[in-house]
Design an enzyme around this catalytic site. Structure first.
Site, PDB file in Angstrom:
ATOM      1  CB  ILE A   8     -98.580  25.240 -57.750  1.00 52.52           C
ATOM      2  CG1 ILE A   8    -100.240  25.518 -58.114  1.00 52.52           C
ATOM      3  CG2 ILE A   8     -98.714  23.679 -57.281  1.00 52.52           C
ATOM      4  CD1 ILE A   8    -100.876  24.482 -59.183  1.00 52.52           C
ATOM      5  CB  THR A   9     -94.226  25.269 -54.327  1.00 52.02           C
ATOM      6  OG1 THR A   9     -94.525  24.409 -53.432  1.00 52.02           O
ATOM      7  CG2 THR A   9     -94.190  26.904 -53.889  1.00 52.02           C
ATOM      8  N   GLY A  10     -93.573  23.451 -57.022  1.00 51.75           N
ATOM      9  CA  GLY A  10     -93.472  22.054 -57.503  1.00 51.75           C
ATOM     10  C   GLY A  10     -94.210  21.392 -58.283  1.00 51.75           C
ATOM     11  N   GLY A  14     -95.534  15.190 -60.440  1.00 56.03           N
ATOM     12  CA  GLY A  14     -96.568  14.490 -59.608  1.00 56.03           C
ATOM     13  C   GLY A  14     -97.802  15.364 -59.071  1.00 56.03           C
ATOM     14  CE1 TYR A 164     -92.422  13.340 -46.980  1.00 53.60           C
ATOM     15  CE2 TYR A 164     -93.708  11.687 -45.776  1.00 53.60           C
ATOM     16  CZ  TYR A 164     -93.830  12.524 -46.798  1.00 53.60           C
ATOM     17  OH  TYR A 164     -94.628  12.727 -47.590  1.00 53.60           O
TER      18      TYR A 164
HETATM   19  N1  LIG Z   1     -96.967  10.629 -53.399  1.00 58.32           N
HETATM   20  C1  LIG Z   1     -97.505  10.327 -52.358  1.00 58.32           C
HETATM   21  O1  LIG Z   1     -97.928   9.409 -51.983  1.00 58.32           O
HETATM   22  C2  LIG Z   1     -97.417  11.501 -51.042  1.00 58.32           C
HETATM   23  C3  LIG Z   1     -98.069  11.074 -50.023  1.00 58.32           C
HETATM   24  C4  LIG Z   1     -98.152  12.090 -48.867  1.00 58.32           C
HETATM   25  C5  LIG Z   1     -97.960  13.249 -49.050  1.00 58.32           C
HETATM   26  N2  LIG Z   1     -97.364  13.531 -50.186  1.00 58.32           N
HETATM   27  C6  LIG Z   1     -96.616  15.177 -50.336  1.00 58.32           C
HETATM   28  O2  LIG Z   1     -96.996  15.550 -51.775  1.00 58.32           O
HETATM   29  C7  LIG Z   1     -96.152  16.652 -52.081  1.00 58.32           C
HETATM   30  C8  LIG Z   1     -95.819  16.358 -53.626  1.00 58.32           C
HETATM   31  O3  LIG Z   1     -95.072  14.982 -53.877  1.00 58.32           O
HETATM   32  P1  LIG Z   1     -95.198  14.123 -55.077  1.00 58.32           P
HETATM   33  O4  LIG Z   1     -95.581  13.002 -54.664  1.00 58.32           O
HETATM   34  O5  LIG Z   1     -95.952  14.986 -56.167  1.00 58.32           O
HETATM   35  O6  LIG Z   1     -93.521  13.881 -55.321  1.00 58.32           O
HETATM   36  P2  LIG Z   1     -92.787  14.144 -56.889  1.00 58.32           P
HETATM   37  O7  LIG Z   1     -93.664  13.764 -58.106  1.00 58.32           O
HETATM   38  O8  LIG Z   1     -91.518  13.953 -56.250  1.00 58.32           O
HETATM   39  O9  LIG Z   1     -92.920  15.939 -56.971  1.00 58.32           O
HETATM   40  C9  LIG Z   1     -91.982  16.571 -56.241  1.00 58.32           C
HETATM   41  C10 LIG Z   1     -92.219  17.976 -56.744  1.00 58.32           C
HETATM   42  O10 LIG Z   1     -91.407  18.854 -55.996  1.00 58.32           O
HETATM   43  C11 LIG Z   1     -90.263  19.354 -56.927  1.00 58.32           C
HETATM   44  N3  LIG Z   1     -89.041  19.494 -56.075  1.00 58.32           N
HETATM   45  C12 LIG Z   1     -88.449  18.568 -55.183  1.00 58.32           C
HETATM   46  N4  LIG Z   1     -87.288  18.855 -54.519  1.00 58.32           N
HETATM   47  C13 LIG Z   1     -87.359  20.337 -54.804  1.00 58.32           C
HETATM   48  C14 LIG Z   1     -86.371  21.424 -54.509  1.00 58.32           C
HETATM   49  N5  LIG Z   1     -85.178  21.180 -53.906  1.00 58.32           N
HETATM   50  N6  LIG Z   1     -86.644  22.495 -55.110  1.00 58.32           N
HETATM   51  C15 LIG Z   1     -87.590  22.691 -55.776  1.00 58.32           C
HETATM   52  N7  LIG Z   1     -88.419  21.845 -56.553  1.00 58.32           N
HETATM   53  C16 LIG Z   1     -88.183  20.439 -55.786  1.00 58.32           C
HETATM   54  C17 LIG Z   1     -90.004  18.629 -57.983  1.00 58.32           C
HETATM   55  O11 LIG Z   1     -89.646  19.450 -58.978  1.00 58.32           O
HETATM   56  P3  LIG Z   1     -88.198  19.070 -60.223  1.00 58.32           P
HETATM   57  O12 LIG Z   1     -88.904  18.987 -61.214  1.00 58.32           O
HETATM   58  O13 LIG Z   1     -87.412  20.080 -59.713  1.00 58.32           O
HETATM   59  O14 LIG Z   1     -87.819  17.647 -59.616  1.00 58.32           O
HETATM   60  C18 LIG Z   1     -91.559  18.191 -58.197  1.00 58.32           C
HETATM   61  O15 LIG Z   1     -92.165  19.181 -58.780  1.00 58.32           O
HETATM   62  C19 LIG Z   1     -95.106  16.264 -51.076  1.00 58.32           C
HETATM   63  O16 LIG Z   1     -95.155  17.514 -50.079  1.00 58.32           O
HETATM   64  C20 LIG Z   1     -95.373  15.122 -50.368  1.00 58.32           C
HETATM   65  O17 LIG Z   1     -94.560  15.104 -48.968  1.00 58.32           O
HETATM   66  C21 LIG Z   1     -96.987  12.576 -51.294  1.00 58.32           C
END
Ligand SMILES: NC(=O)c1ccc[n+]([C@@H]2O[C@H](COP(=O)([O-])OP(=O)(O)OC[C@H]3O[C@@H](n4cnc5c(N)ncnc54)[C@H](OP(=O)(O)O)[C@@H]3O)[C@@H](O)[C@H]2O)c1
Length: 284
Positions: A8-10, A14, A164
């Site tokens: 799982i990436t990231g 979240g 985005y």
């Molecule tokens: N939250 C929402 O409402 C929502 C809605 C629609 C879609 N999404 C999608 O869901 C996915 C996850 O988002 P989230 O809401 O869980 O966001 P989040 O809480 O910001 O988590 C993002 C994750 O990605 C990692 N990350 C960010 N930039 C990175 C980089 N340059 N290199 C390596 N790792 C990186 C972060 O790791 P670090 O520990 O290194 O920061 C973290 O583990 C995304 O693709 C987003 O577009 C989210």
């Protein structure tokens, strides 16, 4: 999921962290990626204690760097003799235009090119592990996206929202093209909208006027576990096994925006992406 290996990436925050807990709880060996080793180590031990599953590995990579994505792929291939599931989850929103070490626009590089490159570098291993699954976290925002092939990097006119939306449209079209290319291999490719979820999303470079609004709306958002539910559902194959080239939300197959079904554009995006990551020059 016992006996299955999932990357799982990231996974350090979240939705990715919640998906890692969910899949580790189902018995899978789970590898998470993050940019910061200390954060990754701390999260991995939380996942172990919350899931009761000790088989959690960490990989450190900045997905904005193609060199890091390539190193990550090499480490994953060296660590995992088989890979049953890849969850492309890393993604984010950045209000301002940033340029990566490779000279590319950051949102497009992290949200679209990184999963494109990583998936391609791991593809042979996934095919050899078939039946296998590739799940890519997109967003309903894809429906407002437009692939601007004349200005994919937002050099002329950058907007965080436009970048985005474009990148999330890229996730859906990448998945559909990938599914077509993987036909007959036993590897499926699906994509999803997690729902509006309370995470660290967008916090790195937020639109400051949105901060109070987001704080106000946070209690009405999905929890990270609920936001991860469809990803876990697809990754575990609980109910969608064998389904491929499809978009999901709340565990249900949905129609994505009509523009996503344009196969010529998807093929063009594939070629442009391969050129941008130098895939033909160096397949791994
Ligand atoms: N939250 C929402 O409402 C929502 C809605 C629609 C879609 N999404 C999608 O869901 C996915 C996850 O988002 P989230 O809401 O869980 O966001 P989040 O809480 O910001 O988590 C993002 C994750 O990605 C990692 N990350 C960010 N930039 C990175 C980089 N340059 N290199 C390596 N790792 C990186 C972060 O790791 P670090 O520990 O290194 O920061 C973290 O583990 C995304 O693709 C987003 O577009 C989210």
């Amino acid at each position: 999921m016992t006996g299955k290996t999932v990357l799982i990436t990231g996974g350090t925050g979240g939705i990715g962290r919640a998906a890692a807990i969910g899949l580790a709880s189902l018995g899978a060996r789970v590898g998470i990626t993050g940019r910061d080793r200390r954060r990754a180590v701390a999260t991995a031990s939380e996942i172990v204690s919350l899931s009761g599953n000790p088989a959690v590995d960490i990989f450190v990579a900045d997905m904005s760097s193609q060199g890091d994505v390539r190193r990550l792929a090499r480490e994953v291939l060296a660590t995992y003799p088989r890979l049953d599931v890849l969850v492309n989850n890393v993604g984010g929103f950045w209000a301002h235009r940033h340029v990566t070490a490779d000279g590319l626009e950051h949102t497009f590089a992290v949200n679209h090119l990184a999963p494109f490159l990583l998936t391609n570098l791991l593809l042979e291993r996934l095919v050899a592990s078939a039946p296998a699954r590739i799940v890519t976290v997109s967003s309903a925002a894809h429906s407002m996206g437009k692939l601007d092939f004349d200005d994919l990097m937002g050099e002329r006119n950058y907007s965080g929202q436009r970048a985005y939306n474009q990148s999330k449209l890229g996730n859906v079209m990448f998945t559909y093209e990938l599914a077509r290319r993987l036909a007959g291999t036993g590897v499926t490719a699906t994509t999803l909208h997690p729902g509006v979820t309370s995470t660290g999303f967008g916090a790195e470079d937020a639109v400051w006027v949105m901060r109070p609004l987001v704080a106000l709306l946070r209690p009405f958002m999905k929890s990270a576990a609920r936001g991860a539910d469809t990803a876990v559902y697809l990754a575990s194959g609980v109910g969608a096994d064998g389904l491929t080239g499809m978009y999901f939300a709340d565990r249900r197959a949905r129609k994505s925006h009509e523009s996503t079904y344009d196969m010529a554009t998807a093929a063009r995006l594939w070629q442009v992406s391969a050129d941008l990551v130098g895939l033909e020059l160096d397949p791994g």
